[in-house]
Design a protein around this motif. Structure first.
Motif, short mmCIF file in Angstrom:
data_model
loop_
_atom_site.label_atom_id
_atom_site.label_comp_id
_atom_site.label_asym_id
_atom_site.label_seq_id
_atom_site.Cartn_x
_atom_site.Cartn_y
_atom_site.Cartn_z
N ASP A 46 -1.32 151.96 30.42
CA ASP A 46 -0.09 151.55 30.73
C ASP A 46 0.66 152.15 30.70
O ASP A 46 1.72 151.62 31.20
CB ASP A 46 -0.13 150.26 29.03
CG ASP A 46 0.91 149.43 29.03
OD1 ASP A 46 -0.11 148.44 29.06
OD2 ASP A 46 2.20 149.26 28.66
N HIS A 52 -1.18 146.98 31.41
CA HIS A 52 -2.50 146.37 31.16
C HIS A 52 -2.64 146.06 29.99
O HIS A 52 -3.52 145.23 29.84
CB HIS A 52 -2.51 147.94 31.29
CG HIS A 52 -4.14 148.19 31.34
ND1 HIS A 52 -5.29 147.74 32.12
CD2 HIS A 52 -4.59 148.77 30.11
CE1 HIS A 52 -6.27 148.14 31.18
NE2 HIS A 52 -5.80 148.57 30.50
N ALA A 54 -0.92 143.81 27.74
CA ALA A 54 -0.21 142.52 27.64
C ALA A 54 -1.10 141.46 27.77
O ALA A 54 -1.23 140.64 26.45
CB ALA A 54 0.80 142.01 28.99
N ARG A 55 -2.91 141.56 28.50
CA ARG A 55 -3.22 140.81 28.09
C ARG A 55 -4.39 141.19 26.64
O ARG A 55 -5.19 140.23 25.90
CB ARG A 55 -4.50 140.95 29.02
CG ARG A 55 -3.95 140.82 30.68
CD ARG A 55 -4.87 140.86 31.89
NE ARG A 55 -5.25 142.11 32.28
CZ ARG A 55 -4.45 143.12 32.62
NH1 ARG A 55 -3.58 143.08 33.11
NH2 ARG A 55 -5.15 143.99 32.88
N THR A 56 -5.14 142.68 26.73
CA THR A 56 -5.78 142.81 25.52
C THR A 56 -4.66 142.83 24.29
O THR A 56 -5.62 142.55 23.39
CB THR A 56 -6.82 143.85 25.80
OG1 THR A 56 -5.97 145.06 25.78
CG2 THR A 56 -7.49 143.46 26.94
#
Length: 107
Positions: A46, A52, A54-56
């Protein structure tokens, strides 16, 4: 100075002008394996590719934090790293001031 001292004296201290206002938790993470490799890998990715996580979400010590903002090679801001009466801005100020100092010292 030990890393633990940096945490105690510079992150877990009272916020300037606000006695009793302090972060609820803080850590300085290294690449030495003291934290899960997958957590460190996500952080490193990230920092190079903001968004990167933000999704997980950002995981530290098995706890998930929502990523709200980041700056390449500088900072990942996550939600749930402070508790009232500390404000998000105060939390950012405390953490980023220490980060700037450590960078200036070549650490």
């Amino acid at each position: 100075m030990s890393w633990h001292t940096y945490v105690d004296d510079h992150l877990m201290c009272d916020i300037e002008g606000q006695p009793g206002h302090r972060l609820s938790a803080a850590a300085i993470l290294g690449l030495d394996g003291a934290v899960k490799a997958s957590e460190i890998s996500g952080i490193v990715t990230d920092l190079n590719e903001p968004g990167h996580l933000a999704r997980t979400g950002l995981y530290i010590g098995g706890t998930k934090y929502m990523v709200i903002q980041g700056e390449p090679q500088a900072v990942i801001r996550g939600k749930k790293v402070y508790e009232e009466p500390v404000t998000p801005g105060q939390c950012n100020m405390v953490v980023e001031r220490l980060a700037d100092y450590l960078i200036d010292q070549g650490l």
